[in-house]
Write a protein that holds these residues in place. Structure first.
Motif, PDB file in Angstrom:
ATOM      1  N   MET A  60      14.216  -3.215  -9.028  1.00 20.87           N
ATOM      2  CA  MET A  60      13.211  -2.079  -8.814  1.00 20.87           C
ATOM      3  C   MET A  60      11.822  -2.575  -9.211  1.00 20.87           C
ATOM      4  O   MET A  60      11.450  -3.040 -10.315  1.00 20.87           O
ATOM      5  N   THR A  61      10.982  -2.350  -8.230  1.00 19.33           N
ATOM      6  CA  THR A  61       9.668  -3.009  -8.631  1.00 19.33           C
ATOM      7  C   THR A  61       8.435  -1.586  -8.302  1.00 19.33           C
ATOM      8  O   THR A  61       8.889  -0.651  -7.173  1.00 19.33           O
ATOM      9  N   GLN A  62       7.497  -1.471  -8.865  1.00 25.01           N
ATOM     10  CA  GLN A  62       6.566  -0.397  -8.881  1.00 25.01           C
ATOM     11  C   GLN A  62       5.289  -0.819  -8.559  1.00 25.01           C
ATOM     12  O   GLN A  62       4.844  -1.878  -9.260  1.00 25.01           O
ATOM     13  N   LYS A  63       4.665  -0.173  -7.626  1.00 24.55           N
ATOM     14  CA  LYS A  63       3.356  -0.602  -7.483  1.00 24.55           C
ATOM     15  C   LYS A  63       2.410   0.660  -7.432  1.00 24.55           C
ATOM     16  O   LYS A  63       2.595   1.683  -6.774  1.00 24.55           O
ATOM     17  N   ARG A  64       1.079   0.638  -7.747  1.00 22.02           N
ATOM     18  CA  ARG A  64       0.225   1.919  -7.419  1.00 22.02           C
ATOM     19  C   ARG A  64      -1.019   1.506  -6.423  1.00 22.02           C
ATOM     20  O   ARG A  64      -1.416   0.858  -6.371  1.00 22.02           O
ATOM     21  N   ILE A  65      -0.724   2.522  -5.345  1.00 20.20           N
ATOM     22  CA  ILE A  65      -1.352   2.491  -4.282  1.00 20.20           C
ATOM     23  C   ILE A  65      -2.417   3.496  -3.793  1.00 20.20           C
ATOM     24  O   ILE A  65      -2.104   4.828  -4.481  1.00 20.20           O
ATOM     25  N   VAL A  66      -3.525   3.127  -3.130  1.00 21.37           N
ATOM     26  CA  VAL A  66      -4.236   4.467  -2.440  1.00 21.37           C
ATOM     27  C   VAL A  66      -4.183   4.615  -1.016  1.00 21.37           C
ATOM     28  O   VAL A  66      -4.265   3.089  -0.464  1.00 21.37           O
ATOM     29  N   LEU A  67      -3.906   5.697  -0.375  1.00 16.94           N
ATOM     30  CA  LEU A  67      -3.925   5.434   1.021  1.00 16.94           C
ATOM     31  C   LEU A  67      -5.084   6.709   1.600  1.00 16.94           C
ATOM     32  O   LEU A  67      -4.685   7.788   1.927  1.00 16.94           O
ATOM     33  N   PRO A  68      -6.173   6.158   1.617  1.00 16.81           N
ATOM     34  CA  PRO A  68      -7.441   7.104   1.739  1.00 16.81           C
ATOM     35  C   PRO A  68      -7.656   7.811   3.095  1.00 16.81           C
ATOM     36  O   PRO A  68      -8.155   8.901   3.445  1.00 16.81           O
ATOM     37  N   THR A  69      -6.848   7.073   4.026  1.00 16.23           N
ATOM     38  CA  THR A  69      -7.054   7.902   5.437  1.00 16.23           C
ATOM     39  C   THR A  69      -5.515   8.115   6.044  1.00 16.23           C
ATOM     40  O   THR A  69      -4.740   7.294   5.701  1.00 16.23           O
ATOM     41  N   VAL A  70      -5.659   8.914   6.942  1.00 12.21           N
ATOM     42  CA  VAL A  70      -4.318   8.911   7.818  1.00 12.21           C
ATOM     43  C   VAL A  70      -3.739   7.968   8.312  1.00 12.21           C
ATOM     44  O   VAL A  70      -2.643   7.556   8.529  1.00 12.21           O
ATOM     45  N   ALA A  71      -4.830   7.112   9.181  1.00 15.77           N
ATOM     46  CA  ALA A  71      -4.448   5.714   9.455  1.00 15.77           C
ATOM     47  C   ALA A  71      -3.663   4.881   8.634  1.00 15.77           C
ATOM     48  O   ALA A  71      -2.600   4.215   8.767  1.00 15.77           O
ATOM     49  N   ASP A  72      -4.201   4.687   7.312  1.00 16.48           N
ATOM     50  CA  ASP A  72      -3.473   4.017   6.257  1.00 16.48           C
ATOM     51  C   ASP A  72      -2.252   4.589   5.878  1.00 16.48           C
ATOM     52  O   ASP A  72      -1.237   3.856   5.666  1.00 16.48           O
ATOM     53  N   ALA A  73      -1.942   5.858   6.086  1.00 19.40           N
ATOM     54  CA  ALA A  73      -0.922   6.364   5.740  1.00 19.40           C
ATOM     55  C   ALA A  73       0.331   5.936   6.673  1.00 19.40           C
ATOM     56  O   ALA A  73       1.406   5.750   6.525  1.00 19.40           O
ATOM     57  N   LYS A  74      -0.095   6.109   8.117  1.00 20.70           N
ATOM     58  CA  LYS A  74       0.680   5.655   9.088  1.00 20.70           C
ATOM     59  C   LYS A  74       1.129   4.354   9.221  1.00 20.70           C
ATOM     60  O   LYS A  74       2.073   3.796   9.371  1.00 20.70           O
ATOM     61  N   ALA A  75       0.147   3.434   8.826  1.00 23.63           N
ATOM     62  CA  ALA A  75       0.570   1.974   8.506  1.00 23.63           C
ATOM     63  C   ALA A  75       1.468   1.511   7.353  1.00 23.63           C
ATOM     64  O   ALA A  75       2.188   0.809   7.601  1.00 23.63           O
ATOM     65  N   PHE A  76       1.289   2.393   6.326  1.00 28.07           N
ATOM     66  CA  PHE A  76       2.120   2.355   5.297  1.00 28.07           C
ATOM     67  C   PHE A  76       3.674   2.524   5.833  1.00 28.07           C
ATOM     68  O   PHE A  76       4.522   1.681   5.383  1.00 28.07           O
ATOM     69  N   VAL A  77       3.781   3.760   6.670  1.00 30.66           N
ATOM     70  CA  VAL A  77       5.290   4.285   6.671  1.00 30.66           C
ATOM     71  C   VAL A  77       5.728   2.877   7.827  1.00 30.66           C
ATOM     72  O   VAL A  77       6.804   2.675   7.734  1.00 30.66           O
ATOM     73  N   ALA A  78       5.019   2.507   8.711  1.00 30.61           N
ATOM     74  CA  ALA A  78       5.319   1.654   9.583  1.00 30.61           C
ATOM     75  C   ALA A  78       5.834   0.369   8.896  1.00 30.61           C
ATOM     76  O   ALA A  78       6.868  -0.264   9.299  1.00 30.61           O
ATOM     77  N   ALA A  79       4.999   0.017   7.916  1.00 32.67           N
ATOM     78  CA  ALA A  79       5.286  -1.198   6.938  1.00 32.67           C
ATOM     79  C   ALA A  79       6.661  -0.992   6.187  1.00 32.67           C
ATOM     80  O   ALA A  79       7.581  -1.893   6.193  1.00 32.67           O
ATOM     81  N   ALA A  80       6.912   0.364   5.748  1.00 27.87           N
ATOM     82  CA  ALA A  80       8.099   0.677   5.280  1.00 27.87           C
ATOM     83  C   ALA A  80       9.036   0.631   5.955  1.00 27.87           C
ATOM     84  O   ALA A  80      10.459   0.076   5.587  1.00 27.87           O
ATOM     85  N   MET A  81       9.151   1.215   7.368  1.00 23.78           N
ATOM     86  CA  MET A  81      10.216   1.133   8.000  1.00 23.78           C
ATOM     87  C   MET A  81      10.918  -0.243   8.572  1.00 23.78           C
ATOM     88  O   MET A  81      11.810  -0.372   8.962  1.00 23.78           O
ATOM     89  N   LYS A  82       9.823  -1.243   8.125  1.00 20.84           N
ATOM     90  CA  LYS A  82      10.636  -2.454   8.419  1.00 20.84           C
ATOM     91  C   LYS A  82      11.261  -3.334   7.518  1.00 20.84           C
ATOM     92  O   LYS A  82      12.224  -4.308   7.593  1.00 20.84           O
ATOM     93  N   CYS A  83      11.317  -2.427   6.320  1.00 18.71           N
ATOM     94  CA  CYS A  83      12.274  -3.075   5.374  1.00 18.71           C
ATOM     95  C   CYS A  83      13.543  -2.452   5.199  1.00 18.71           C
ATOM     96  O   CYS A  83      13.786  -1.062   5.915  1.00 18.71           O
TER      97      CYS A  83
END
Length: 80
Positions: A1-24
């Motif tokens: 298990m790994t933990q990271k602290r991030i900031v997603l300041p925009t909706v576009a960043d949130a969408k990119a985060f979910v897209a990256a997560a879905m590839k895992c």
């Protein structure tokens, strides 16, 4: 298990985060206070307060996803 602290300041960043997560092919959770959200859920991620630092917890390895997390690291936003 790994933990990271991030900031997603925009909706576009949130969408990119979910897209990256879905590839895992492993579980990824996002924590804020007592709320735990599946990182692969766009509605869940957008329901979080995107002005706050979020903790991402994941149970596998994916170089592309970890690179995205490094780009959004909370320390970079706090230092700026």
């Amino acid at each position: 298990m790994t933990q990271k602290r991030i900031v997603l300041p925009t909706v576009a960043d949130a969408k990119a985060f979910v897209a990256a997560a879905m590839k895992c092919d492993f579980d990824i959770n996002v924590f804020y206070n007592r709320v735990i959200i599946d990182a692969k859920s766009i509605l869940g991620v957008l329901s979080l307060d995107l002005t706050k630092v979020l903790t991402v917890e994941f149970y596998g390895e994916n170089e592309e996803f970890e690179s995205f997390l490094e780009e959004k690291a909370a320390a970079k936003y706090n230092a700026a």
